[in-house]
Design a protein around this motif. Structure first.
Motif, short mmCIF file in Angstrom:
data_model
loop_
_atom_site.label_atom_id
_atom_site.label_comp_id
_atom_site.label_asym_id
_atom_site.label_seq_id
_atom_site.Cartn_x
_atom_site.Cartn_y
_atom_site.Cartn_z
N ASN A 1 -14.68 8.55 23.29
CA ASN A 1 -14.82 10.02 23.42
C ASN A 1 -14.81 10.69 22.05
O ASN A 1 -14.16 11.72 21.84
N THR A 2 -15.54 10.11 21.13
CA THR A 2 -15.53 10.59 19.75
C THR A 2 -16.95 10.74 19.23
O THR A 2 -17.83 9.92 19.53
N MET A 3 -17.14 11.78 18.44
CA MET A 3 -18.43 12.04 17.79
C MET A 3 -18.21 12.07 16.29
O MET A 3 -17.12 12.44 15.82
N TYR A 4 -19.24 11.69 15.55
CA TYR A 4 -19.14 11.64 14.09
C TYR A 4 -20.29 12.40 13.44
O TYR A 4 -21.35 12.57 14.04
N LEU A 5 -20.06 12.81 12.21
CA LEU A 5 -21.13 13.36 11.39
C LEU A 5 -20.99 12.77 10.00
O LEU A 5 -20.06 13.11 9.28
N GLN A 6 -21.91 11.87 9.67
CA GLN A 6 -21.94 11.30 8.33
C GLN A 6 -22.79 12.22 7.46
O GLN A 6 -23.97 12.45 7.78
N MET A 7 -22.19 12.75 6.42
CA MET A 7 -22.88 13.69 5.54
C MET A 7 -23.02 13.08 4.16
O MET A 7 -22.02 12.80 3.50
N ASN A 8 -24.25 12.88 3.74
CA ASN A 8 -24.54 12.32 2.42
C ASN A 8 -25.29 13.34 1.57
O ASN A 8 -25.81 14.32 2.09
N SER A 9 -25.33 13.07 0.29
CA SER A 9 -26.05 13.96 -0.65
C SER A 9 -25.64 15.42 -0.43
O SER A 9 -26.49 16.31 -0.34
N LEU A 10 -24.36 15.66 -0.37
CA LEU A 10 -23.87 17.00 -0.08
C LEU A 10 -24.21 17.97 -1.20
O LEU A 10 -24.25 17.60 -2.39
N LYS A 11 -24.46 19.21 -0.78
CA LYS A 11 -24.82 20.29 -1.71
C LYS A 11 -23.80 21.41 -1.59
O LYS A 11 -23.16 21.56 -0.54
N PRO A 12 -23.65 22.23 -2.63
CA PRO A 12 -22.72 23.36 -2.53
C PRO A 12 -23.01 24.25 -1.32
O PRO A 12 -22.07 24.80 -0.72
N GLU A 13 -24.25 24.37 -0.94
CA GLU A 13 -24.59 25.21 0.22
C GLU A 13 -24.16 24.60 1.56
O GLU A 13 -24.28 25.25 2.60
N ASP A 14 -23.66 23.38 1.54
CA ASP A 14 -23.09 22.78 2.75
C ASP A 14 -21.64 23.21 2.97
O ASP A 14 -21.04 22.88 4.00
N THR A 15 -21.09 23.92 2.00
CA THR A 15 -19.72 24.40 2.13
C THR A 15 -19.60 25.32 3.34
O THR A 15 -20.33 26.30 3.47
N ALA A 16 -18.66 24.99 4.22
CA ALA A 16 -18.49 25.75 5.46
C ALA A 16 -17.33 25.15 6.25
O ALA A 16 -16.81 24.08 5.89
N ILE A 17 -16.97 25.84 7.31
CA ILE A 17 -16.08 25.25 8.31
C ILE A 17 -16.99 24.59 9.35
O ILE A 17 -17.91 25.24 9.86
N TYR A 18 -16.72 23.34 9.64
CA TYR A 18 -17.53 22.58 10.59
C TYR A 18 -16.78 22.48 11.91
O TYR A 18 -15.61 22.10 11.95
N TYR A 19 -17.48 22.83 12.98
CA TYR A 19 -16.91 22.83 14.32
C TYR A 19 -17.68 21.85 15.21
O TYR A 19 -18.91 21.74 15.11
N CYS A 20 -16.96 21.20 16.09
CA CYS A 20 -17.65 20.41 17.10
C CYS A 20 -17.56 21.11 18.43
O CYS A 20 -16.61 21.88 18.68
N ASN A 21 -18.54 20.88 19.27
CA ASN A 21 -18.42 21.31 20.65
C ASN A 21 -18.97 20.25 21.58
O ASN A 21 -19.70 19.34 21.15
N ALA A 22 -18.55 20.34 22.82
CA ALA A 22 -18.94 19.32 23.79
C ALA A 22 -18.90 19.90 25.20
O ALA A 22 -18.04 20.72 25.51
#
Length: 121
Positions: free
Chosen positions: A76-97
């Motif tokens: 019951n788990t979801m993932y987000l692999q984030m590579n090559s991150l940029k300053p514009e990726d700065t944020a609060i990340y939320y999951c929903n289901a």
């Protein structure tokens, strides 16, 4: 009571990587659609990526080619692999289901509390 909890956020330099996790707990019968959203300061919440129970994925243009969404239905788990991150990726990340409970037998959309990602230049 169903709960979604995100983890894995943090501070990373531009070009680096992070892996976010979103775990669901409680009286769960089935989890259908799952997704990651993000909200940067002063901006609206936006979809980053989504995944169906069968594994079909969809990405925002900003995430395509850099982020990978996946899920482990047994955990019951979801993932987000984030590579090559940029300053514009700065944020609060939320999951929903979209989760169907055992008792009562109903389907509702749940949100996690969010995890902060900060990408420094």
């Amino acid at each position: 009571q169903v709960q979604l909890v995100e983890s894995g956020g943090g501070l990373v330099q531009a070009g680096g990587s992070l892996r976010l996790s979103c775990g669901a707990s409680g009286s769960i019968f089935r989890i259908d659609h799952m997704a990651w959203y993000r909200q940067a300061p002063g901006k609206q919440r936006e979809l980053v990526a989504s995944i169906t129970s069968g594994g079909n994925t969809n990405y925002a243009d900003s995430a395509e080619g850099r982020f990978t969404i996946s899920r482990d239905n047994a955990k019951n788990t979801m993932y987000l692999q984030m590579n090559s991150l940029k300053p514009e990726d700065t944020a609060i990340y939320y999951c929903n289901a979209d989760i169907t409970q055992h008792i009562p037998p109903r389907t509702s959309r749940y949100w996690g509390q969010g995890t902060q990602v900060i990408v420094s230049s």
